[in-house]
Design an enzyme around this catalytic site. Structure first.
Site, PDB file in Angstrom:
ATOM      1  N   GLY A   1      11.032  -5.119  -3.818  1.00 36.21           N
ATOM      2  CA  GLY A   1      12.333  -5.502  -4.074  1.00 36.21           C
ATOM      3  C   GLY A   1      13.248  -4.501  -4.059  1.00 36.21           C
ATOM      4  O   GLY A   1      13.295  -3.388  -3.480  1.00 36.21           O
TER       5      GLY A   1
ATOM      6  N   GLU B   1       0.786   0.409  -0.425  1.00 32.49           N
ATOM      7  CA  GLU B   1      -0.083  -1.054  -0.378  1.00 32.49           C
ATOM      8  C   GLU B   1      -1.078  -0.873   0.856  1.00 32.49           C
ATOM      9  O   GLU B   1      -0.962   0.039   1.689  1.00 32.49           O
ATOM     10  CB  GLU B   1       1.141  -1.771   0.022  1.00 32.49           C
TER      11      GLU B   1
ATOM     12  N   ASN C   1      11.514 -11.852   1.994  1.00 33.58           N
ATOM     13  CA  ASN C   1      11.524 -11.485   3.383  1.00 33.58           C
ATOM     14  C   ASN C   1      10.151 -11.478   4.023  1.00 33.58           C
ATOM     15  O   ASN C   1      10.252 -11.686   5.453  1.00 33.58           O
ATOM     16  CB  ASN C   1      12.131 -10.086   3.641  1.00 33.58           C
TER      17      ASN C   1
ATOM     18  N   GLU D   1       7.361  -1.210  -4.230  1.00 38.05           N
ATOM     19  CA  GLU D   1       7.878  -1.156  -3.064  1.00 38.05           C
ATOM     20  C   GLU D   1       9.436  -1.444  -3.008  1.00 38.05           C
ATOM     21  O   GLU D   1       9.785  -2.531  -3.025  1.00 38.05           O
ATOM     22  CB  GLU D   1       7.068  -1.987  -2.089  1.00 38.05           C
TER      23      GLU D   1
ATOM     24  N   CYS E   1      12.379  -4.140   4.775  1.00 36.51           N
ATOM     25  CA  CYS E   1      12.559  -2.812   4.152  1.00 36.51           C
ATOM     26  C   CYS E   1      12.416  -1.707   5.096  1.00 36.51           C
ATOM     27  O   CYS E   1      13.065  -0.697   4.966  1.00 36.51           O
ATOM     28  CB  CYS E   1      11.366  -2.474   3.187  1.00 36.51           C
TER      29      CYS E   1
ATOM     30  N   GLY F   1      13.309  -2.323  -9.454  1.00 37.39           N
ATOM     31  CA  GLY F   1      11.989  -1.619  -9.669  1.00 37.39           C
ATOM     32  C   GLY F   1      12.369  -0.872 -10.909  1.00 37.39           C
ATOM     33  O   GLY F   1      11.243  -0.384 -11.674  1.00 37.39           O
TER      34      GLY F   1
HETATM   35  C1  UN1 Z   1       8.932  -5.349   4.331  1.00 36.80           C
HETATM   36  O1  UN1 Z   1       9.797  -5.148   4.939  1.00 36.80           O
HETATM   37  O2  UN1 Z   1       9.025  -5.281   3.090  1.00 36.80           O
HETATM   38  O3  UN1 Z   1       6.028  -2.856   9.032  1.00 36.80           O
HETATM   39  C2  UN1 Z   1       7.449  -5.112   5.024  1.00 36.80           C
HETATM   40  C3  UN1 Z   1       6.892  -3.797   8.934  1.00 36.80           C
HETATM   41  C4  UN1 Z   1       6.065  -4.886   8.416  1.00 36.80           C
HETATM   42  C5  UN1 Z   1       6.133  -4.948   7.097  1.00 36.80           C
HETATM   43  C6  UN1 Z   1       7.517  -4.905   6.258  1.00 36.80           C
HETATM   44  N1  UN1 Z   1       4.503  -5.016   8.955  1.00 36.80           N
HETATM   45  O4  UN1 Z   1       7.879  -4.092   9.239  1.00 36.80           O
END
Ligand code: UN1
Length: 499
Positions: free
Chosen positions: A228, A463, A152, A250, A284, A233
């Site tokens: 993922g 991270e 993604n 994550e 995410c 995980g």
């Molecule tokens: C993710 O969806 O794994 O804050 C990362 C955010 C992006 C990073 C998302 N800077 O939506």
């Protein structure tokens, strides 16, 4: 004809030992083949880990400011190639071009930030409890890092794992998601061009069960950083325990935007559309729950519906497109299954079906979907769907809001729209999440602050920012005694309890 890509093992681009390959295709148009990639296995992982081990002494002993100079050069190269990388990303992953540019920009930001760390990597100096004794703690690199990245954020996430790993002096083997290997190969080519020495970064493409498992099990890999699914995980944690690896995970999210009765509704609306349907909901951090005060629920659902009805689906390379495809047909099926469940659990406001009109039929598209009057314990309000689907949940009180926000297994990003400063601070204190927003949606974390979540979203690591250095380096406490005599800590300390 589709291009043929290879693994990077040390200074050599190589096919899989078995010769097997797989194909990456565009989610906007399955006829558009991006390339053939090695379907690698444990033998390829062994070769890549050996190359990373061989490169480790040279890289870890290179002064960190010098490693930083290389990352500065990489940052400049990524910036020069931003448009090319963004277009490749939109083609291979599907997100609309402005978002793909943002993804590359995030990698550039992390590169600059971590390059600067080359001149810091601060440790601690503290007084010793003994006279004529010097005490400090320094950061040491750890070894070979196994980096397993999702599709993604095909460039940003490899960057935010790799650059802190490298600046700390580790070497790496990277396994990109099988839906977006071309982005990672091109990204790593630029790292090599920027002066990252052979073997410091290696790439092995292939499946999670073949390549991922081999990396996680490998005794010479000391660290695993993974983004993922939560189930994956957990499996990684379990396997990595056998070799006592340090693991950073994550994982999923079920992120709420809370809209209080005093909120700026126009701003909240813009933010919901962006957070729920940007990247087709495949972040995410996507807002998959909209928790709305009952007094404004109906009005809000109405304006949200009208706005979402105007979103244009299409190829992310077209300027007119608001929402691109989802990653592949399996994702369409999974999202459709959730939409079917949602019909029994809430009131379907709009969407709910795969989108197959005209040119959309050759890609993987799903209509932006809203359910209203969803109960907080409904499956669509509890499980991560990872698509353009969001659930509106009405609430009556602040206490109930906190319960609903925290009543899921995940805890990545939370957001509150209000003009009440007291509630704003309460949300920061009481919402269980690693990222907390006020009057801003759930997406758009910046590269120099810790990124990650609580509960089933991860295992406590963060991270980017300074936090990433904590994962990719190990403390060594150093004592230098210049007294010239035996000094016994805890025993010869005469300044306590003197009487
Ligand atoms: C993710 O969806 O794994 O804050 C990362 C955010 C992006 C990073 C998302 N800077 O939506």
């Amino acid at each position: 004809m589709a291009s043929t890509y290879q693994n990077l093992i040390g200074d050599r681009w190589a096919a899989a030992a078995s010769g097997a390959t797989f194909t990456s295709v565009s989610p906007a148009n399955h006829e558009d083949v991006i390339g053939e990639f090695p379907a690698s296995g444990p033998a390829d992982v062994d070769a890549a880990v050996a190359a990373a081990r061989a490169a480790y002494p040279g890289w870890s002993l290179m002064p960190a400011p010098k490693r930083g100079e290389i990352l500065f050069k990489v940052a400049r190269l990524l910036a020069e190639h931003k448009e090319e990388l963004a277009r490749l990303m939109t083609r291979e992953m599907g997100k609309v071009l402005p978002e793909a540019r943002g993804d590359v920009q995030e990698a550039i930001d992390v590169a600059y930030y971590m390059a600067g760390e080359g001149r810091r990597l601060f440790g601690q100096t503290v007084p010793s409890e003994m006279p004529d004794k010097f005490a400090m703690a320094i950061r040491r690199p750890i070894g070979v890092a196994g980096i397993i990245t999702p599709w993604n954020f095909p460039i940003a996430i490899p960057a935010w794992k790799l650059f802190p790993a490298l600046i700390c002096g580790n070497t790496a083997v990277l396994k990109p998601a099988s839906d977006t290997p071309a982005c990672v190969v091109r990204f790593v080519e630029l790292l090599r061009e920027g002066g990252v020495p052979a073997g410091v970064v290696n790439v092995v493409t292939g499946s999670g069960t073949e390549v991922g498992h081999a990396l996680v099990d490998h005794p010479d890999v000391r660290l695993i950083s993974f983004t993922g699914h939560t189930e994956t995980g957990v499996e990684i944690s379990r396997r990595a325990a056998e070799t006592l690896k340090r693991v950073s995970l994550e994982l999923g999210g079920k992120n709420p935007i809370v809209i209080w009765e005093d909120a700026d509704l126009d701003l909240a609306l813009d933010s919901v559309v962006w957070s729920a349907f940007g990247t087709s909901g495949q972040r995410c951090t996507a807002a998959s729950r909209i928790v709305v005060h009952r007094s404004i629920h109906d009005r809000f659902v109405q304006v949200l519906r009208d706005r979402v009805a105007k979103l244009v689906l299409g190829d992310g390379l077209e300027e007119t497109t608001d929402v691109g495809p989802v990653i592949n047909d399996r994702a369409v099926e999974r999202i459709a299954a959730y939409a079917a469940i949602g019909r029994d659990e809430g009131e379907l406001v709009i969407g709910g079906e795969p989108a197959r009109d005209g040119s959309l039929a050759s890609g993987s598209f799903f209509q932006p979907t809203i359910f209203a009057e969803v109960r907080p314990d409904a499956r669509i309000a509890q499980e991560e769907i990872f698509g353009p689907v969001t659930s509106v949940i009405p609430v009556d009180s602040w206490e109930e809001t906190v319960e609903v926000v925290n009543g899921v297994k995940y805890g990545l990003s939370t957001s509150l729209f209000t003009r009440d400063i007291n509630l704003a601070f309460r949300s920061i204190r009481d919402f269980d999440s690693g990222l907390g927003y006020v009057n801003h949606g759930t997406i758009g974390a910046e590269a120099h602050l810790p990124f990650g979540g609580v509960k089933a979203t991860g295992n406590g690591h963060r991270e980017v920012g300074q936090a990433a250095l904590e994962f990719f380096s190990e403390w060594k406490s150093v004592y230098i005694d210049y007294s010239g005599r035996l000094q016994r800590a805890q025993i010869d300390t005469t300044f306590v309890d003197q009487e």
